[in-house]
Every structure is written in structure tokens, then in C-alpha cells.
Design a protein around this motif. Structure first.
Motif, PDB file in Angstrom:
ATOM      1  N   GLU A   1       0.625  -1.041   0.099  1.00  0.00           N
ATOM      2  CA  GLU A   1       0.050   0.042  -0.002  1.00  0.00           C
ATOM      3  C   GLU A   1       1.039   1.546  -0.266  1.00  0.00           C
ATOM      4  O   GLU A   1       1.191   2.441  -0.210  1.00  0.00           O
ATOM      5  CB  GLU A   1      -0.960  -0.198   1.308  1.00  0.00           C
ATOM      6  CG  GLU A   1      -2.164  -1.226   0.777  1.00  0.00           C
ATOM      7  CD  GLU A   1      -3.186  -0.470   0.249  1.00  0.00           C
ATOM      8  OE1 GLU A   1      -3.350   0.983  -0.119  1.00  0.00           O
ATOM      9  OE2 GLU A   1      -3.767  -1.854  -0.335  1.00  0.00           O
TER      10      GLU A   1
ATOM     11  N   LYS B   1      -3.040   4.376  -7.221  1.00  0.00           N
ATOM     12  CA  LYS B   1      -3.624   4.804  -6.507  1.00  0.00           C
ATOM     13  C   LYS B   1      -3.335   6.352  -7.187  1.00  0.00           C
ATOM     14  O   LYS B   1      -4.798   7.251  -7.178  1.00  0.00           O
ATOM     15  CB  LYS B   1      -3.901   5.639  -4.985  1.00  0.00           C
ATOM     16  CG  LYS B   1      -4.232   4.389  -3.684  1.00  0.00           C
ATOM     17  CD  LYS B   1      -4.414   4.767  -2.904  1.00  0.00           C
ATOM     18  CE  LYS B   1      -5.414   3.315  -2.009  1.00  0.00           C
ATOM     19  NZ  LYS B   1      -4.690   2.101  -1.784  1.00  0.00           N
ATOM     20  N   THR B   2      -2.712   6.483  -7.807  1.00  0.00           N
ATOM     21  CA  THR B   2      -2.590   7.640  -8.467  1.00  0.00           C
ATOM     22  C   THR B   2      -1.203   6.663  -9.561  1.00  0.00           C
ATOM     23  O   THR B   2      -0.597   6.185 -10.050  1.00  0.00           O
ATOM     24  CB  THR B   2      -1.124   8.479  -8.270  1.00  0.00           C
ATOM     25  OG1 THR B   2      -1.217   8.602  -6.826  1.00  0.00           O
ATOM     26  CG2 THR B   2      -0.389   9.517  -8.708  1.00  0.00           C
TER      27      THR B   2
ATOM     28  N   SER C   1      -8.922   1.653  -7.846  1.00  0.00           N
ATOM     29  CA  SER C   1      -9.082   2.143  -6.435  1.00  0.00           C
ATOM     30  C   SER C   1      -8.125   3.261  -6.799  1.00  0.00           C
ATOM     31  O   SER C   1      -7.358   4.787  -6.049  1.00  0.00           O
ATOM     32  CB  SER C   1      -7.702   1.706  -5.000  1.00  0.00           C
ATOM     33  OG  SER C   1      -8.724   0.763  -5.075  1.00  0.00           O
ATOM     34  N   LEU C   2      -8.095   3.996  -8.184  1.00  0.00           N
ATOM     35  CA  LEU C   2      -7.420   5.307  -8.914  1.00  0.00           C
ATOM     36  C   LEU C   2      -7.937   6.101  -7.986  1.00  0.00           C
ATOM     37  O   LEU C   2      -8.735   6.636  -8.060  1.00  0.00           O
ATOM     38  CB  LEU C   2      -7.344   5.439 -10.151  1.00  0.00           C
ATOM     39  CG  LEU C   2      -6.544   6.128 -10.584  1.00  0.00           C
ATOM     40  CD1 LEU C   2      -4.718   5.701 -10.248  1.00  0.00           C
ATOM     41  CD2 LEU C   2      -6.864   6.290 -12.314  1.00  0.00           C
ATOM     42  N   GLN C   3      -7.491   7.507  -7.456  1.00  0.00           N
ATOM     43  CA  GLN C   3      -7.926   8.084  -6.387  1.00  0.00           C
ATOM     44  C   GLN C   3      -7.534   9.681  -7.459  1.00  0.00           C
ATOM     45  O   GLN C   3      -7.745  10.783  -7.532  1.00  0.00           O
ATOM     46  CB  GLN C   3      -6.956   8.605  -5.691  1.00  0.00           C
ATOM     47  CG  GLN C   3      -7.452   7.553  -4.265  1.00  0.00           C
ATOM     48  CD  GLN C   3      -7.095   7.394  -3.006  1.00  0.00           C
ATOM     49  OE1 GLN C   3      -7.086   8.557  -2.305  1.00  0.00           O
ATOM     50  NE2 GLN C   3      -8.183   6.558  -2.128  1.00  0.00           N
TER      51      GLN C   3
ATOM     52  N   ARG D   1       1.245   4.180  -2.879  1.00  0.00           N
ATOM     53  CA  ARG D   1       0.556   5.467  -2.339  1.00  0.00           C
ATOM     54  C   ARG D   1       1.781   6.860  -3.115  1.00  0.00           C
ATOM     55  O   ARG D   1       2.865   6.537  -3.250  1.00  0.00           O
ATOM     56  CB  ARG D   1       0.161   5.309  -1.132  1.00  0.00           C
ATOM     57  CG  ARG D   1      -0.057   6.015  -1.152  1.00  0.00           C
ATOM     58  CD  ARG D   1      -0.615   6.948   0.974  1.00  0.00           C
ATOM     59  NE  ARG D   1      -0.481   5.340   1.710  1.00  0.00           N
ATOM     60  CZ  ARG D   1      -1.990   4.837   1.891  1.00  0.00           C
ATOM     61  NH1 ARG D   1      -3.105   5.491   1.421  1.00  0.00           N
ATOM     62  NH2 ARG D   1      -1.793   3.828   2.256  1.00  0.00           N
TER      63      ARG D   1
ATOM     64  N   GLN E   1     -13.472   6.467  -7.096  1.00  0.00           N
ATOM     65  CA  GLN E   1     -12.885   6.852  -6.173  1.00  0.00           C
ATOM     66  C   GLN E   1     -11.738   8.060  -6.786  1.00  0.00           C
ATOM     67  O   GLN E   1     -11.325   9.129  -6.069  1.00  0.00           O
ATOM     68  CB  GLN E   1     -12.037   6.235  -5.258  1.00  0.00           C
ATOM     69  CG  GLN E   1     -13.212   5.017  -4.466  1.00  0.00           C
ATOM     70  CD  GLN E   1     -11.901   4.235  -3.897  1.00  0.00           C
ATOM     71  OE1 GLN E   1     -11.562   4.649  -2.579  1.00  0.00           O
ATOM     72  NE2 GLN E   1     -11.919   3.018  -3.972  1.00  0.00           N
TER      73      GLN E   1
ATOM     74  N   ARG F   1      -5.530  -3.217  -8.425  1.00  0.00           N
ATOM     75  CA  ARG F   1      -6.660  -2.086  -7.497  1.00  0.00           C
ATOM     76  C   ARG F   1      -5.487  -1.824  -6.601  1.00  0.00           C
ATOM     77  O   ARG F   1      -5.749  -0.916  -5.103  1.00  0.00           O
ATOM     78  CB  ARG F   1      -7.280  -3.657  -6.523  1.00  0.00           C
ATOM     79  CG  ARG F   1      -8.439  -4.225  -6.876  1.00  0.00           C
ATOM     80  CD  ARG F   1      -8.811  -5.402  -5.881  1.00  0.00           C
ATOM     81  NE  ARG F   1     -10.046  -6.066  -7.593  1.00  0.00           N
ATOM     82  CZ  ARG F   1     -11.077  -5.252  -7.491  1.00  0.00           C
ATOM     83  NH1 ARG F   1     -10.960  -4.441  -7.549  1.00  0.00           N
ATOM     84  NH2 ARG F   1     -11.992  -5.941  -8.547  1.00  0.00           N
TER      85      ARG F   1
END
Length: 483
Positions: A46, A107-108, A138-140, A50, A169, A104
Motif C-alpha cells: 500500500e 491510486k495515482t 482504486s485510482l484516486q 501510494r 473514487q 487494485r
């Protein structure tokens, strides 16, 4: 492994401590933890995936491709450069058993469609294989840029990839250098009703971006920060002004400001930062009434070449007349950005003494930066008035002929709240005024029962002495140069 480390909360603390270490320590350590056991693996992975820098996964798409079975794809290399991907056999769902976990984790994502053929081919394969709606669920945060790229970065096939990156998200979206094809997909983005809070759009090659961008902006409900380089129509302006969440507005060019707005109209209720680049100050004068009650803390202006000294004065006086900003403004910046950076000043607009006088109306102003090709009209007395409340003051212009004397350094030394001062001056003229600063050695020694006021007085005296020593050095150096 010690039983304490089997506690998930402790394992998480260990991982977070490593993640906050310098990169040369954190990255290899987190990678080793990820391979140690499942308890550490989840937390370590994670952290590795991240953040904005993706410091472990520099080429995330290439790493993700290698998670698939080696008999499914091969990477094509020509002259030592990876340039494409071949699919060797039909895809089956079992091929996702390992990659799904990693897909999954993302995130970036920073994606430059026309920068590399390999990344584009990988994304096209992913969009074909993945059975769910979004490649990275889970891409933010997504940065999609076709700036400085080739023409095929705006092809239908590549532009269509954007729809496979719109995770539910997604809260930060940067679209840079896009053209008509990518711009047309904004309707798709709007239909997803994503919780976008931070948005940046630049479409320099688009033929008519205003309509698409306007409709897209009006679909956003939680927008907190907007940066845009295209003109925005009145409908979009009215909508943005009514958003209770919008805190930052950065505009390159102009807005079509709705005439229905007036100083009595409640608008931009949360606007804290307003920045305008290459802007017509006539537009700013029309914009000011819309922020009359805004809690504006930072106001940044980069005027275009049509600016005049009168317009600059009108903006500053207009801003000083607003009931909200006059109490909340902390930073005011007016710069000649493009020409100052290039070292080529153009235009003759300046900052008048009357404009400077209006700055005293802002009760909480701490930072002022003014750079003007036509100079800044001030003398020692005006500067002394500015320094009463400021922590940072920058006054820069290409003209060296000023009415400032070397005495302004003594004035500045007396203002203990001042942390930074930048002035353009010619060395000054006239005698150095008397300092009148007591040396710290002359302050009575304080016993252990000294009051806070006495300690503060001693600290101020020591600071003034240090500052005066610095002033004396500057004066001495200046006199030597003049000889």
C-alpha cells in the motif's frame, strides 16, 4: 517473528515509520517487507504504490504487465528500446489471478499518451482484458497529458482509453494539453458523477473548448480547486460562484463574468486563493464585486501587456474596499511573470504611491510582492508605513533610480516582525541616520525571576543588534564599491 509483530496495528506502525524515511532507505526496506510475509506485505505494498511520486514504481504499467503470465505477452525491443507488446495467446480470466491484486493497489497514475508507445500499448491490452469497468478500481489521482507529444496522442483509440481510467473514487484530475478528441470525453466523465475535488484543464489545441468544459464544470458538486487555461462562459462562472466548497481558483486568461453578479450577491463563499495569469485587469475589476464576502487569503495577479498604472491602482483600491478580503487577505502578489523570468521587461505600468497607501487598509496583510516594469513610487516614509504589519516584502522593478536611501535598511532593522525584505535600489544617497539601538550588552542582566516581558525585551534587543550589524556591513560594502 516476535509475537508483538503479529499485531496488525504494530506492523502498520513499522511500515509507516519506514515510509517516512529517506527514499534510499524506505524504498528497498518496504520492498523487502512486502516479500517477508502477508501481514507486512499488504501494508508495505500500500505504501509503495501510494502517493504522487510513486517512488518505488517508476514505470507502473510495465511492472503491472510483468505480473501477467510470461506466456501471455512479450515485450518487443528494437535497438535496445522497448517499443511495443505482443500478445502470444488468447487471454483467460485465470491470467488475472496475480495482477488483480496489484491493479487494485494503484491510486495515482501519470500517463502521457504520446510520450511512449509501450505504455499506450500496455493500457490498450489492459482495457481489452479487464472484465470490470475501470482498469484501476482504486485510482484516486490521474494526470493525463498530451503536451509536447506527437499527434497520435489525440487519436480516437488513445483518447478512448480515458474512459477506462475513471475510477469511482477519482478525486483529482489533471488534463493537460488535450485536444478535441480527449475533450469530447468530458461528457463521459460528467456522466460518471465522480467525486472530483481538484481539477486542472488545459486544451490549447481544441477548436471550441468552452461549451464542453462549461457543461463538465457544471456537473461537479464537490469541487474545491480549479485551474483552467480556457475561457469559461457565464453559465459556468455563475455555477462556480455558487459552489460552497470552491476554495482555490487559478485562471489563465479570462472568464466571461456574469453581469447578474453585484457586490450584494453572495458568491464564492469559501474562496481562499484566487490566482490570475496573463490576465486583463479590466476583467479583474469586474470580478472583484463577486468576492466581496469571500474569505480571501491569497490574491495573485500576473497582468498582460495591456496593463496600465491606472488599472493596477484600480484593482488594489477595489480589493481594499471589499469587506471580506480587507479582513482576511494575508498575501498579495502582482508580478510581471513572463518577462521577469526571461529577463526582458516590457510595458511601462507601475505601482503608484496611492495604490501603496491602500495596502494599509488590510488588517491582516503579512506578505506583499510587487514587480512592475514601470517602477514603484515610494520613498523611505512610504516604505516605513508598509513595514508596520508585514513579515515579507518584495519590491522589484528594472529601474534603479529610486527615492529610497540607505536609511531604509535602518528602518527595516527596527521591525522585528519582518522576516524577508527584497528591494530594488541604487545604493541610496544621504547620510546614514542615527540608529539609537541599545546593545544587548547594555541590557541589565536578568535573574531567574524575570518576567516574560523582560525576556521578550532582551530577545528583541539582541535581534536588533544583530540586524544593525548586518546593516552596517551592507553600508560599509556599498561605500567601498562607490569609491
Amino acid at each position: 517473528m516476535h509475537r508483538c509483530l503479529e499485531t496488525p496495528e504494530i506492523a502498520l506502525q513499522v511500515v509507516q515509520q519506514l515510509a517516512n524515511s529517506p527514499e534510499d532507505i524506505s524504498v528497498p526496506s518496504l520492498a523487502r517487507l512486502a516479500r517477508t510475509c502477508r501481514l507486512f506485505s499488504d501494508f508495505a505494498l500500500e505504501e509503495l504504490w501510494r502517493g504522487d511520486n510513486l517512488k518505488f514504481v517508476q514505470r507502473p504499467l510495465l511492472h503491472l504487465l510483468r505480473c501477467f503470465p510470461p506466456d501471455l505477452v512479450e515485450i518487443i525491443e528494437r535497438d535496445g528500446t522497448r517499443g511495443g507488446v505482443n500478445q502470444l495467446r488468447p487471454f483467460v480470466l485465470q491470467d488475472l489471478d496475480r495482477p488483480e491484486r496489484y491493479l487494485r493497489l494503484v491510486k495515482t497514475l501519470f500517463y502521457y499518451p504520446s510520450d511512449t508507445t509501450l505504455d499506450t500499448r500496455i493500457l490498450i491490452l489492459f482495457s481489452t482484458w479487464i472484465p470490470w469497468d475501470c482498469i484501476f478500481p482504486s485510482l484516486q489521482k490521474l494526470t493525463w497529458s498530451t503536451e509536447s507529444g506527437h499527434a497520435d496522442g489525440e487519436s480516437t483509440e488513445i483518447a478512448n482509453l480515458l474512459r477506462f481510467l475513471l475510477a469511482p473514487q477519482l478525486h483529482t484530475l489533471y488534463l493537460s494539453g488535450i485536444g478535441d478528441m480527449s475533450l469530447s470525453l468530458l461528457t463521459t466523465v460528467a456522466s460518471r458523477k465522480l467525486p472530483i475535488r481538484e481539477l486542472s484543464i488545459s486544451a490549447p489545441t481544441a477548436t471550441s473548448p468552452a461549451l464542453s468544459i462549461s457543461a463538465f464544470l457544471r456537473s461537479l458538486r464537490r469541487l474545491e480547486s480549479l485551474e483552467i487555461e480556457q475561457p469559461v462562459d457565464q453559465q459556468a462562472f455563475c455555477y462556480l460562484s455558487s459552489l460552497p466548497t470552491l476554495e482555490s481558483l487559478r485562471i489563465h486568461g479570462t472568464f466571461d463574468i456574469c453581469p447578474c453578479h453585484s457586490s450584494q450577491h453572495e458568491s464564492f463563499p469559501a474562496l481562499n486563493d484566487s490566482s490570475w495569469f496573463n490576465t486583463d485587469l479590466n476583467d479583474i475589476i469586474r470580478f472583484l464585486p463577486t468576492i466581496g464576502a469571500s474569505p480571501l487569503s491569497h490574491f495573485y495577479l500576473d497582468p498582460n501587456l495591456s496593463t496600465t498604472t491606472t488599472l493596477v491602482s484600480a484593482v488594489i483600491s477595489g480589493l481594499a474596499a471589499l469587506p471580506g478580503p480587507v479582513q482576511t487577505l494575508r498575501k498579495l502578489t502582482i508580478v510581471n511573470l513572463v518577462w521577469e523570468t526571461a529577463g526582458q521587461w516590457e510595458g511601462d505600468w507601475g505601482v503608484s504611491a496611492s495604490a501603496l497607501a491602500h495596502l494599509s487598509r488590510f488588517t491582516g496583510l503579512t506578505h506583499v510582492a510587487l514587480t512592475a516594469p514601470g517602477g514603484i513610487d515610494l520613498d523611505d516614509d512610504v516604505l516605513a508605513g508598509l513595514l508596520e504589519q508585514l513579515q515579507h516584502l518584495l519590491l522589484n522593478h528594472p529601474k534603479t533610480a529610486t527615492r529610497l536611501t540607505i536609511g531604509v535598511l535602518v528602518i527595516a532593522a527596527r521591525h522585528t516582525a519582518l522576516q524577508r525584505l527584497v528591494l530594488t535600489m541604487d545604493g541610496g544617497t544621504g547620510p546614514l541616520p542615527a540608529v539609537g539601538i541599545s546593545s544587548a550588552n547594555e541590557v541589565d542582566e536578568l535573574d531567574g525571576e524575570a518576567t516574560e516581558a523582560q525576556l521578550a525585551a532582551l530577545a528583541e534587543a539582541q535581534l536588533l543588534e544583530l540586524r544593525w550589524e548586518a546593516v552596517a556591513e551592507i553600508v560599509e560594502r556599498s561605500e567601498v564599491e562607490q569609491q
